[in-house]
Design a protein around this motif. Structure first.
Motif, short mmCIF file in Angstrom:
data_model
loop_
_atom_site.label_atom_id
_atom_site.label_comp_id
_atom_site.label_asym_id
_atom_site.label_seq_id
_atom_site.Cartn_x
_atom_site.Cartn_y
_atom_site.Cartn_z
N GLN A 169 -8.42 14.19 4.50
CA GLN A 169 -9.50 14.39 5.48
C GLN A 169 -9.22 13.53 6.70
O GLN A 169 -9.51 12.35 6.72
N HIS A 170 -8.63 14.14 7.73
CA HIS A 170 -8.21 13.37 8.89
C HIS A 170 -9.39 13.00 9.78
O HIS A 170 -10.49 13.55 9.68
N GLY A 171 -9.14 12.04 10.67
CA GLY A 171 -10.17 11.52 11.57
C GLY A 171 -9.75 10.16 12.06
O GLY A 171 -8.58 9.79 11.99
N GLY A 172 -10.69 9.39 12.56
CA GLY A 172 -10.38 8.04 13.01
C GLY A 172 -9.36 8.01 14.13
O GLY A 172 -9.53 8.65 15.16
N ARG A 209 0.84 -1.19 0.00
CA ARG A 209 0.00 0.00 0.00
C ARG A 209 0.88 1.24 0.00
O ARG A 209 2.00 1.23 0.50
N THR A 210 0.34 2.33 -0.54
CA THR A 210 1.02 3.61 -0.55
C THR A 210 0.62 4.41 0.70
O THR A 210 -0.40 4.12 1.34
N PRO A 211 1.39 5.45 1.04
CA PRO A 211 0.97 6.32 2.14
C PRO A 211 -0.43 6.89 1.95
O PRO A 211 -1.18 7.04 2.91
N GLU A 212 -0.78 7.22 0.72
CA GLU A 212 -2.11 7.76 0.44
C GLU A 212 -3.20 6.77 0.84
O GLU A 212 -4.19 7.13 1.48
N GLU A 213 -3.01 5.49 0.49
CA GLU A 213 -3.98 4.46 0.86
C GLU A 213 -4.04 4.29 2.37
O GLU A 213 -5.13 4.17 2.96
N ILE A 214 -2.87 4.26 3.00
CA ILE A 214 -2.82 4.04 4.45
C ILE A 214 -3.52 5.16 5.20
O ILE A 214 -4.29 4.91 6.14
N LEU A 215 -3.29 6.38 4.80
CA LEU A 215 -3.94 7.51 5.48
C LEU A 215 -5.45 7.44 5.33
O LEU A 215 -6.19 7.70 6.29
N GLY A 216 -5.92 7.10 4.15
CA GLY A 216 -7.36 6.97 3.96
C GLY A 216 -7.97 5.93 4.87
O GLY A 216 -9.11 6.08 5.35
N ILE A 217 -7.20 4.87 5.17
CA ILE A 217 -7.68 3.78 6.03
C ILE A 217 -7.66 4.19 7.49
O ILE A 217 -8.67 4.06 8.20
N PHE A 239 -6.52 9.36 14.06
CA PHE A 239 -5.73 10.59 14.03
C PHE A 239 -6.65 11.80 13.93
O PHE A 239 -6.84 12.36 12.84
N PRO A 240 -7.22 12.23 15.06
CA PRO A 240 -8.19 13.34 15.03
C PRO A 240 -7.64 14.63 14.43
O PRO A 240 -8.41 15.41 13.85
N GLN A 241 -6.34 14.85 14.58
CA GLN A 241 -5.73 16.07 14.04
C GLN A 241 -4.81 15.77 12.86
O GLN A 241 -4.08 16.64 12.41
N GLY A 242 -4.84 14.55 12.37
CA GLY A 242 -4.03 14.17 11.23
C GLY A 242 -2.71 13.54 11.64
O GLY A 242 -2.24 13.71 12.76
N ALA A 243 -2.13 12.80 10.73
CA ALA A 243 -0.82 12.20 10.94
C ALA A 243 0.26 13.25 10.70
O ALA A 243 -0.02 14.34 10.20
N ASP A 244 1.52 12.90 11.03
CA ASP A 244 2.61 13.86 10.92
C ASP A 244 3.66 13.35 9.93
O ASP A 244 3.58 12.23 9.42
N GLY A 245 4.67 14.18 9.69
CA GLY A 245 5.71 13.86 8.72
C GLY A 245 5.44 14.57 7.41
O GLY A 245 4.30 14.96 7.11
N ARG A 246 6.47 14.74 6.61
CA ARG A 246 6.33 15.49 5.35
C ARG A 246 5.30 14.88 4.42
O ARG A 246 4.53 15.59 3.76
N ILE A 247 5.27 13.55 4.34
CA ILE A 247 4.33 12.89 3.43
C ILE A 247 2.90 13.14 3.86
O ILE A 247 2.05 13.57 3.06
N ALA A 248 2.59 12.86 5.13
CA ALA A 248 1.21 13.03 5.61
C ALA A 248 0.78 14.48 5.56
O ALA A 248 -0.35 14.79 5.14
N ARG A 249 1.66 15.39 5.99
CA ARG A 249 1.31 16.82 5.98
C ARG A 249 1.08 17.33 4.58
O ARG A 249 0.29 18.25 4.35
#
Length: 320
Positions: free
Chosen positions: A301-304, A284-292, A306-316
């Motif tokens: 669109q963060h949630g689940g 899986r890609t970071p994009e897929e993982i974040l969506g999950i 990670f209420p305020q979103g994940a961190d790191g250059r990719i996620a941000r």
């Protein structure tokens, strides 16, 4: 025809030009590969890595933080702050963690998982700079929402991962597998042997954790989950279907039992280890993982968890 002296002078100029060009190219490569060493929070010198490797190694910290908090709270009744506050980087405490009501055997397994995840945090942060622990929601209510989303039903009473060993194992099924598919996806993108070696070590243990969880659940495949009238194997299938839907990249997830012809070599319906038609791990890609892990299917669109979103250059980068 020029004199020997003029020919020698021209040759000397050509050599100087070539040397200057080579030096300039070397300096350009140095700018990319010999960046300032990244250091962990403990001041341990990190090896020089290209930015792309740094980003790909930092991104999994989000999942490693999540696994650490869930396993440690479930097994020990406390999280990373009580084990090594330095590893949190000053990040906010997790929401809703609590001690789970587990059998001695399952608690022992969960405790081992807890400290394995602590080790993973150390390993990553000794290689790249990392970032503070993001805000994580590991509350019973959040897990309950995920199970209801997977089953497409309102459960009464709500699903509680901390209530018993079976519920804890089902909740555990949700997390490590997502991380291991991310490691598989990142592997071919890494440029340096040091980064690939670290990833291989992380992937090996994450895969083993997932195998243990799946095996323990497979043994309980026909066990009913609380009063919901649904078996353990059926619940895992629904969770996998949900992750496939949120990942939006086709089937990269399978439950403990699959349809005839979909198991290893098309022979078995038992599916204790998930894999493709060649029994190779899905990626899986970071994009897929974040969506999950956001539960939204959208990396922006963060949630689940990670209420305020994940961190790191990719996620941000997706949240900008």
């Amino acid at each position: 025809m020029g004199s020997p002296a003029s020919t020698t002078a021209v040759a000397a100029v050509v050599v100087v030009v070539l040397l200057c060009g080579a030096s300039a190219r070397a300096q350009d490569m140095d700018k990319e590969w010999a960046r300032p060493p990244y250091r962990g929070f403990f001041g341990v010198p990190g090896s020089m890595l290209p930015q792309s490797d740094v980003d790909l190694l930092e991104f999994p910290l989000n999942l490693e933080y999540l696994e650490t908090e869930f396993f440690c709270w479930s097994a020990l009744g406390y999280g990373l702050d009580a084990i090594d506050a330095n590893l949190t980087g000053g990040g906010p405490p997790s929401i809703g963690g609590q001690s789970a009501s587990l059998t001695p055997f399952v608690r022992d397994v969960a405790t081992q998982f807890c400290y394995q995840e602590v080790g993973h945090l150390r390993a990553i942060k000794q290689t790249v700079r990392g970032f503070p622990r993001p805000l994580l929601d590991i509350s019973a209510a959040n897990f309950g929402k995920i199970i209801e989303q997977a089953l497409n039903a309102t459960l009464d009473p709500p699903f509680n991962p901390y209530e018993n060993s079976v519920n804890f194992l089902i909740a555990s099924y949700i997390i490590p597998y997502v991380g291991l598919t991310g490691y598989v996806g990142a592997n071919p993108k890494l440029l340096t042997p040091q980064a690939r070696k670290l990833l291989a070590g992380l992937l090996g243990v994450e895969s083993a954790q997932d195998a243990v969880i799946r095996t323990l659940l497979y043994e309980r495949g026909m066990t009913r989950v609380a009063s919901y009238g649904v078996g353990v194997a059926e619940v895992t299938a629904h969770i996998s279907d949900l992750r496939n839907a949120l990942g939006r990249r086709g089937v990269k997830d399978e439950g403990l039992v699959v349809a005839p012809g979909q198991g290893p070599e098309g022979v078995t319906v038992g599916n204790v280890i998930a894999g493709d038609h060649l029994s190779l791990a899905f990626d899986r890609t970071p994009e897929e993982i974040l969506g999950i892990v956001y539960g939204t299917g959208n990396p922006a669109q963060h949630g689940g968890f990670f209420p305020q979103g994940a961190d790191g250059r990719i996620a941000r980068g997706f949240l900008v």
